[in-house]
Scaffold this active site. Sequence first.
Site, PDB file in Angstrom:
ATOM      1  N   ASP A 172      41.022  50.191  32.469  1.00  0.00           N
ATOM      2  CA  ASP A 172      40.571  49.332  33.562  1.00  0.00           C
ATOM      3  C   ASP A 172      41.001  49.928  34.908  1.00  0.00           C
ATOM      4  OD1 ASP A 172      39.432  47.178  34.909  1.00  0.00           O
ATOM      5  OD2 ASP A 172      41.229  45.943  34.743  1.00  0.00           O
ATOM      6  N   HIS A 207      49.401  40.750  32.963  1.00  0.00           N
ATOM      7  CA  HIS A 207      49.232  41.351  31.641  1.00  0.00           C
ATOM      8  C   HIS A 207      49.841  42.740  31.595  1.00  0.00           C
ATOM      9  CE1 HIS A 207      45.624  41.943  34.209  1.00  0.00           C
ATOM     10  NE2 HIS A 207      45.882  43.207  33.952  1.00  0.00           N
ATOM     11  N   GLN A 261      44.135  44.362  27.667  1.00  0.00           N
ATOM     12  CA  GLN A 261      45.088  43.846  28.659  1.00  0.00           C
ATOM     13  C   GLN A 261      45.620  42.510  28.144  1.00  0.00           C
ATOM     14  OE1 GLN A 261      41.958  44.424  31.620  1.00  0.00           O
ATOM     15  NE2 GLN A 261      43.419  45.438  32.968  1.00  0.00           N
ATOM     16  N   ARG A 312      51.924  44.911  45.279  1.00  0.00           N
ATOM     17  CA  ARG A 312      50.668  44.149  45.256  1.00  0.00           C
ATOM     18  C   ARG A 312      50.620  43.361  43.942  1.00  0.00           C
ATOM     19  NH1 ARG A 312      45.854  45.012  42.684  1.00  0.00           N
ATOM     20  NH2 ARG A 312      43.894  44.569  43.729  1.00  0.00           N
ATOM     21  N   ASP A 322      49.119  41.924  41.382  1.00  0.00           N
ATOM     22  CA  ASP A 322      47.768  41.955  40.821  1.00  0.00           C
ATOM     23  C   ASP A 322      47.491  40.715  39.990  1.00  0.00           C
ATOM     24  OD1 ASP A 322      45.334  43.646  40.133  1.00  0.00           O
ATOM     25  OD2 ASP A 322      46.086  43.101  38.156  1.00  0.00           O
ATOM     26  N   GLU A 356      47.366  39.508  45.431  1.00  0.00           N
ATOM     27  CA  GLU A 356      45.985  39.859  45.112  1.00  0.00           C
ATOM     28  C   GLU A 356      45.386  38.617  44.468  1.00  0.00           C
ATOM     29  OE1 GLU A 356      42.476  41.353  42.937  1.00  0.00           O
ATOM     30  OE2 GLU A 356      44.291  40.913  41.843  1.00  0.00           O
ATOM     31  N   HIS A 413      38.421  48.695  45.733  1.00  0.00           N
ATOM     32  CA  HIS A 413      38.000  49.339  44.492  1.00  0.00           C
ATOM     33  C   HIS A 413      37.288  48.363  43.552  1.00  0.00           C
ATOM     34  CE1 HIS A 413      41.485  47.115  43.413  1.00  0.00           C
ATOM     35  NE2 HIS A 413      41.299  47.375  42.138  1.00  0.00           N
ATOM     36  N   ASP A 414      37.327  47.064  43.883  1.00  0.00           N
ATOM     37  CA  ASP A 414      36.687  46.073  43.018  1.00  0.00           C
ATOM     38  C   ASP A 414      35.283  45.727  43.523  1.00  0.00           C
ATOM     39  OD1 ASP A 414      38.492  45.680  40.936  1.00  0.00           O
ATOM     40  OD2 ASP A 414      39.766  44.387  42.172  1.00  0.00           O
ATOM     41  N   ARG A 443      31.851  49.269  38.831  1.00  0.00           N
ATOM     42  CA  ARG A 443      32.797  49.452  39.938  1.00  0.00           C
ATOM     43  C   ARG A 443      33.088  50.926  40.194  1.00  0.00           C
ATOM     44  NH1 ARG A 443      37.639  45.693  38.110  1.00  0.00           N
ATOM     45  NH2 ARG A 443      37.091  46.703  36.144  1.00  0.00           N
TER      46      ARG A 443
HETATM   47  C1  GLC Z   1      42.650  43.026  39.819  1.00  0.00           C
HETATM   48  C2  GLC Z   1      42.264  44.473  40.059  1.00  0.00           C
HETATM   49  C3  GLC Z   1      41.100  44.813  39.198  1.00  0.00           C
HETATM   50  C4  GLC Z   1      41.491  44.619  37.750  1.00  0.00           C
HETATM   51  C5  GLC Z   1      42.071  43.217  37.509  1.00  0.00           C
HETATM   52  C6  GLC Z   1      42.760  43.116  36.196  1.00  0.00           C
HETATM   53  O1  GLC Z   1      41.673  42.148  40.182  1.00  0.00           O
HETATM   54  O2  GLC Z   1      41.991  44.667  41.428  1.00  0.00           O
HETATM   55  O3  GLC Z   1      40.646  46.114  39.421  1.00  0.00           O
HETATM   56  O4  GLC Z   1      40.385  44.810  36.930  1.00  0.00           O
HETATM   57  O5  GLC Z   1      43.021  42.854  38.490  1.00  0.00           O
HETATM   58  O6  GLC Z   1      44.010  43.769  36.252  1.00  0.00           O
END
Ligand code: GLC
Length: 635
Positions: free
Chosen positions: A125, A168, A236, A266, A268, A310, A379-380, A504
């Site tokens: 991922d 995760h 994950q 960050r 996530d 995030e 990046h998303d 992506r």
């Molecule tokens: C966040 C990341 C993304 C990822 C997701 C799961 O949103 O920016 O790229 O797929 O988390 O970790």
Amino acid sequence: MVASRPTLIAVTTDFEARVQEWRPDLDAALCGLYGDDAGRIGDQLVAAARRVNERRDPELIDLDRSRAAAPFWYQQPQRVGYMAYVDRFGGDLAGVRARIPYLDELGVDTLHLLSLLQPRLGESDGGYAVRDYRVPDARLGTPADLDDLITDLRHHGISLCVDFVLNHTSDDHEWATAAKAGSEYHRALYRMYADRTEPDEWEQSLPEVFPELSPGSFTWNADLGRWVWTTFREFQWDLDWSNPDVMLEVCALALHLANLGVEILRLDAIAFTWKRRGTNCQNQPEAHLIAQALRATMAMAAPACLLLAEAIVGPDDLVGYLGRHERERRECELGYHNQLMVQCWSMLASRRADLARNAMARLPDTPGRATWFTYVRCHDDIGWAIDDVDAESIGVTGAGHREFLAAFYRGDFWQSFARGVPFGVNPATNDERTSGMTSTLAGVAAALTGDDANDLDLAVQRMLLVYGIVFGYGGIPVIYMGDELCQGDDRSYVDDPDRAADSRWTHRPEFDDRAAGERQDPSTLTGRVWAGMRHLIETRKACQPLHDDDAVVRLFDPGYSSVFAWHHHHPRFGDMVGLANVGHTVAVVDRHPTLPAGAIDVLAPEDPDPWRLAPLQVRWITSERGYATIPHPAS
Ligand code: GLC
């Protein structure tokens, strides 16, 4: 008679002082999460923080002190961010180091490096399935290389931001491996079920995050003989944050990263961390408590380290991650302003700013110590987070507008200039998100294949318009790697079986050295965009009213539905009014009452009439006194 002195709390060390300052926050958060167990967990976290602080590099201790002396360092207009994949930007860690002069030249001082830590073997991922949080991806370099990079960045005044995936781990992380081998302790760190009874119950209220890539929220694991909770991809594994051992284990990892010299963690997918039956298991109050506990623990051990939320969530849930609750909390200092990002694209497509104004005006103010990460691309994918109530305020439906944006940005709408790629299409909910680089979404790709030279000018103007909004809004604006060079999409992912299903990758190109070589040539497309971005960066750095501590941003109606208008007010540094004309025609806006007649547009200081906007023009208007003449507090 000797006057009795007031009893002072005996403070022996900086660390003890910070424990006194932060322990109440820690206890409050842990109580909400773990009830009677809170005291024990709190003691263990303080002990862990102490150990880490004792081992902290003297240079980082100095950094802690200088940050404490200037606590609003991250809220200064001088701050400019950049985000990039390590491998795509520099090839490896040494390659990123070699690019530091480039970052200096661009004017960047905050660097978010993606895919840095050791990811899962195989598909990961994009690095968000972490196998080992303590070391860099071995393909990118050794721990010593990482240390060299972080030290070099710090010596150049660049703060490193690293992803800290706390919802995760990968399915080959050592905890997952031990769980598969039968360890009950490690099994309890995750959420796993012997049969489908509970997963079926949970799934009744769980939305699918990756409906095409990984349908459902649970994955059968044959080694375990159990269903594992997997919100994102099947590899994950969601952690069970209701187990205090997860808090202890994850905090230890966060502390480790802080001692490597990471300055921004960050967080996530923080919104997904806490699960509650009958809900979508996002934005639960406990997710905030987790961030607050982490905040307090980190503040004791490594106060220079900030937390970035995030949380790409709807407008109602966003500001909570910055600590705005019924009673203010110290939570994350930084959060992505995904609402501003979505509204920028919505404005470009619809050429109206009233929806953006209404949506943004509804957001509560950020707490004084918090600041947005503002951005237009990352990046998303872009999820079209348009709230139904906001859409209805301008007489459209939320579903209709979301559908319009998805179609527009895939290039399937009348007069669409965008050539994006769909992502996360879910026929059951009619949801569709969008992938694509800024340039592609703003019209560059379409213009380059068309025959009207004017289209390219318009596309560049759109790019600089959205960046002009995020650079002038307050917060830390973050450039997505390649945007400063007007890089386009990379469709090669479709030929790679590991990546083909995840669009992506279209906006995760390799850094284009050839384009970079043209950046100083204004006759090239790259050179035009580079010059435009550099102008925004330098102007912002000199624009004192954009200081963000204790600032408020107010949206206002400038009398044109096509003009996005905001007023950034700082109690000491003064006022700045931002205007962005997304319409087709000239707009002449009334002078804002907080600004004198002599106010100027700092982006075009020679322009005699700052209140007149051409189509696709952005202005940052402030009084001359507020601009550049107020000394920087650090100088
Ligand atoms: C966040 C990341 C993304 C990822 C997701 C799961 O949103 O920016 O790229 O797929 O988390 O970790």
